[in-house]
Scaffold this active site. Structure first.
Site, PDB file in Angstrom:
ATOM      1  N   SER B 189       0.911  -1.213  -0.043  1.00  0.00           N
ATOM      2  CA  SER B 189       0.103  -0.086  -0.094  1.00  0.00           C
ATOM      3  C   SER B 189       0.875   1.167   0.005  1.00  0.00           C
ATOM      4  O   SER B 189       1.835   1.182   0.889  1.00  0.00           O
ATOM      5  CB  SER B 189      -0.725   0.136   1.041  1.00  0.00           C
ATOM      6  N   HIS B 203      -2.538   7.185  -4.531  1.00  0.00           N
ATOM      7  CA  HIS B 203      -2.574   6.055  -3.661  1.00  0.00           C
ATOM      8  C   HIS B 203      -2.363   4.823  -4.781  1.00  0.00           C
ATOM      9  O   HIS B 203      -2.783   4.689  -5.744  1.00  0.00           O
ATOM     10  CB  HIS B 203      -3.956   6.054  -2.943  1.00  0.00           C
ATOM     11  N   ASN B 205      -2.472   0.268  -3.889  1.00  0.00           N
ATOM     12  CA  ASN B 205      -2.798  -1.203  -2.984  1.00  0.00           C
ATOM     13  C   ASN B 205      -2.908  -2.069  -3.915  1.00  0.00           C
ATOM     14  O   ASN B 205      -3.649  -2.342  -4.730  1.00  0.00           O
ATOM     15  CB  ASN B 205      -4.028  -0.826  -2.149  1.00  0.00           C
ATOM     16  N   TYR B 206      -2.118  -2.918  -3.713  1.00  0.00           N
ATOM     17  CA  TYR B 206      -2.311  -4.495  -4.542  1.00  0.00           C
ATOM     18  C   TYR B 206      -2.231  -5.656  -3.583  1.00  0.00           C
ATOM     19  O   TYR B 206      -1.322  -5.477  -2.493  1.00  0.00           O
ATOM     20  CB  TYR B 206      -1.266  -4.768  -5.807  1.00  0.00           C
ATOM     21  N   ARG B 207      -2.815  -6.608  -3.506  1.00  0.00           N
ATOM     22  CA  ARG B 207      -2.965  -7.540  -2.671  1.00  0.00           C
ATOM     23  C   ARG B 207      -3.193  -9.126  -3.421  1.00  0.00           C
ATOM     24  O   ARG B 207      -3.898  -9.127  -4.300  1.00  0.00           O
ATOM     25  CB  ARG B 207      -4.067  -7.249  -1.525  1.00  0.00           C
ATOM     26  N   GLY B 357      -6.333  -4.514  18.302  1.00  0.00           N
ATOM     27  CA  GLY B 357      -5.029  -4.828  18.417  1.00  0.00           C
ATOM     28  C   GLY B 357      -4.307  -4.575  17.036  1.00  0.00           C
ATOM     29  O   GLY B 357      -3.447  -4.904  16.789  1.00  0.00           O
ATOM     30  N   SER B 358      -4.989  -4.084  16.051  1.00  0.00           N
ATOM     31  CA  SER B 358      -4.516  -3.384  14.870  1.00  0.00           C
ATOM     32  C   SER B 358      -3.325  -2.380  15.162  1.00  0.00           C
ATOM     33  O   SER B 358      -3.279  -1.793  16.199  1.00  0.00           O
ATOM     34  CB  SER B 358      -5.433  -2.674  14.101  1.00  0.00           C
ATOM     35  N   ARG B 359      -2.237  -2.344  14.298  1.00  0.00           N
ATOM     36  CA  ARG B 359      -1.313  -1.608  14.459  1.00  0.00           C
ATOM     37  C   ARG B 359      -1.892   0.083  13.786  1.00  0.00           C
ATOM     38  O   ARG B 359      -1.863   0.142  12.406  1.00  0.00           O
ATOM     39  CB  ARG B 359      -0.111  -1.868  13.589  1.00  0.00           C
TER      40      ARG B 359
END
Lengths: 399, 399
Positions: B189, B203, B205-207, B357-359
């Site tokens: 990202s 921006h 983002n690849y996933r 709990g996410s960063r």
């Protein structure tokens, strides 16, 4: 579905008296006459204006039936008659007395804030085609305030079936088969962001909601609201003063209120993703109907009137304090947290943003003028910034 | 549940090689050695780090099973073996090749952006106890960039039943009775906010997402992502260049892709409450599995490699343009809109913020350093600001 009246259309349709009808209330402050003259009937296109200015919370929004065609009910007629005659007395229906109260309180608070800032609020009115109107007073880039919003709104109409079912899930005894039900909601919302990082941001919102019978008498009703303080730099004496004033108001009415509503506030104004409170709290309540409407209206009026005494002494001792660039930067980071709370967690704002046709400018008047997000920032050890964060992570008792 | 390795714990557990394992990939740029030396194993407390840095979108997040205890599956073992040996070839499983690709692309893009800015990125790594790791590269207050984030993350584990049911609702053929299923997700990202208001925000983002069989072979998989441009001042030639580059990449693989993904992008990056697009679009897709993994991996690699050519020429011609204070103020208002989109509408950000709990620092690295909300602002008639808003309200074809 909302319409902000332009000066031309208002003159044409004779609505001016209606839009500025708080001037006809029996409680008039010295400031009201000049206040009314300044009402700014901004052109806003034909579709604008939010149900309750984005500050009336989620549950209420869910009942507003924004897309519902409004039929003329006894309740509507009551309101229209009063809009024309301007007569509200102690024996008038609560919905009219609450509307009169929030508009009167708005006038009083705007007047006091203008005296402190030295700059005037911009005053915009809007009208909801289906029933209701609002007055948004906003001052930005003032001498004391970076941004200050004092907004009222009044909405009425018919409660759609989905909203009736939602009411049932909140243990309100409504049978959809008995509908449609006329409803009425009114509220006042305030958010003040001072320039000086030593002076805290403050928020207030009080609202009344009613579902009526066809004959215009109330069937179900409740009050909700609260007030909370968000400092960038924590002065314990300010937090204590703020809470002590609120507790004083609560204790006059019910000794159980302050502890209950203080806890509710800490829980509501909480950024779960940061695991910290938005500020040092205050009071918050909803669905309040545990006493007679008369008693609770007195309580809510006292809460509203307690706003200036709870906040102005704090503002006065902080607004001219010296501060460094670093302190201003820290305030900007805390402003970022305020934006996060309002956009991510606040039920009223979220619902307003997801409701087509809302008046976005009123909903987002609560946001600060400026905010910052700095990657991986953390306050230095043993600093006052670190202490603030510690307090936000573990809400304190201030009295 | 996430843990950012401190230097001490890394040395103690011998994880250093693991955390910086992109250095062992077969694709090494000249910059990689110095890049690895600069990896900053910041202490972050014991709980930190987001599943996929907050940019991998909602549907994927819903499948991550963040709270699930991870058992060692064949898929986990594959990854662990590669982490130790660093050998990834064209015949390796797709999950390993995608991980290697995004880490290699990150290195290449960080290196190029550093050359342009003249300031170095801060590089933080984090490790997910249940399986996976991430590298967050952020540069703020640079010479060219106000804030720039280039983040990768790799997450694997067991898909919980709720996520399996969610998969089914997306027409993925999974029977919960056949579970538990091992899953793997990785992504890159990027969000770049330049200082100069004439230079647009971009921006990317690849996933890749995969649900495996117990023997480690993929059962279900797909690719998703996209890239979009958000100018404060609109230069048609920039919009055309950006779209033409993306179309060039798409057309090499499938002539239907660009028109389909351009439309998808306009629909996804849309602020419903403002009735305007975030920017002038680009491409966006999800659940892409209409060709072989090999063909789609080639497509996604071309998309990723197309990033610098799509954006850098625009940045270079805008980054040193003169601008006025008023133009800077307008950029700040547009930054506010960017914050609104990310906090209110972006599914990945929202899901990340609601996942304990996410960063958070990685999730919110996409936000600009500074933003402004000005009540009731509207651009003057026939200004370039007004033209931008018109284009955002009615997305254009740029080619």
């Amino acid at each position: 579905m909302f319409r902000v009246a332009t000066r031309a259309s208002v003159l044409r349709t004779g609505l001016l008296r209606n839009l500025s009808n708080f001037s006809s209330s029996s409680i008039q402050s010295a400031a009201s006459s000049s206040f009314n003259k300044r009402i700014n009937l901004l052109p806003w296109g034909l579709l604008a204006a939010g149900a309750l200015s984005g500050f009336i919370y989620y549950h209420q929004y869910q009942t507003l039936g924004l897309k519902n065609k409004v039929e003329c009910s006894a309740l509507d007629q009551d309101i229209r008659i009063v809009k024309l005659t301007g007569e509200v007395t102690d024996s008038s229906p609560m919905r009219l007395r609450m509307e009169q109260f929030v508009k009167s309180l708005q006038r009083e608070i705007v007047s006091e804030l203008e005296a402190i800032d030295g700059k005037k609020f911009q005053i915009d009115t809007w009208e909801r085609a289906e029933g209701g109107d609002g007055i948004s007073c906003v001052l930005q880039e003032g001498n004391v305030f970076e941004k200050a919003g004092v907004l009222v709104s009044v909405v009425y109409g018919q409660l759609p079936t989905a909203a009736v079912l939602q009411m049932k899930s909140r243990n309100k005894d409504l049978d959809p088969a008995d509908g449609p039900f006329p409803f009425f909601a009114s509220g006042i919302s305030i958010v003040l962001h001072p320039h000086n990082p030593m002076a805290p941001t403050v928020h207030l919102n009080y609202r009344y909601f009613e579902i009526g019978n066809e004959d215009g008498t109330p069937r179900i009703w409740w009050f909700g609201g609260g007030s909370d303080l968000t400092p960038s730099y924590l002065f314990d004496e300010d937090a204590t003063h703020f809470h002590r004033t609120l507790k004083g108001v609560c204790d006059k009415h019910d000794l159980s209120y302050y502890p209950k509503f203080k806890k509710w506030c800490d829980e509501y104004f909480y950024l779960k993703h940061r695991q910290e409170a938005r500020g040092i709290g205050g009071i918050f309540f909803d669905d309040l109907d545990d006493k007679s409407p008369e008693e609770l209206f007195k309580f809510v009026k006292d809460c509203g009137r307690g706003f200036l005494p709870s906040y102005i002494p704090i503002l006065k001792r902080r607004k001219d304090m010296p501060f460094t660039n670093e302190e201003k930067k820290w305030q900007q980071l805390r402003r970022g947290r305020y934006v996060e709370f309002n956009l991510v967690w606040d039920r009223g704002t979220k619902f307003g943003l997801h409701t087509p046709g809302s008046r976005i400018e009123s909903i987002l008047a609560s946001l600060p003028l400026t905010a910052t997000w700095r990657y991986n920032h953390s306050p230095s050890a043993n600093s006052s910034e670190e202490r603030l964060v510690e307090v936000l992570k573990t809400p304190k008792d201030w009295i």
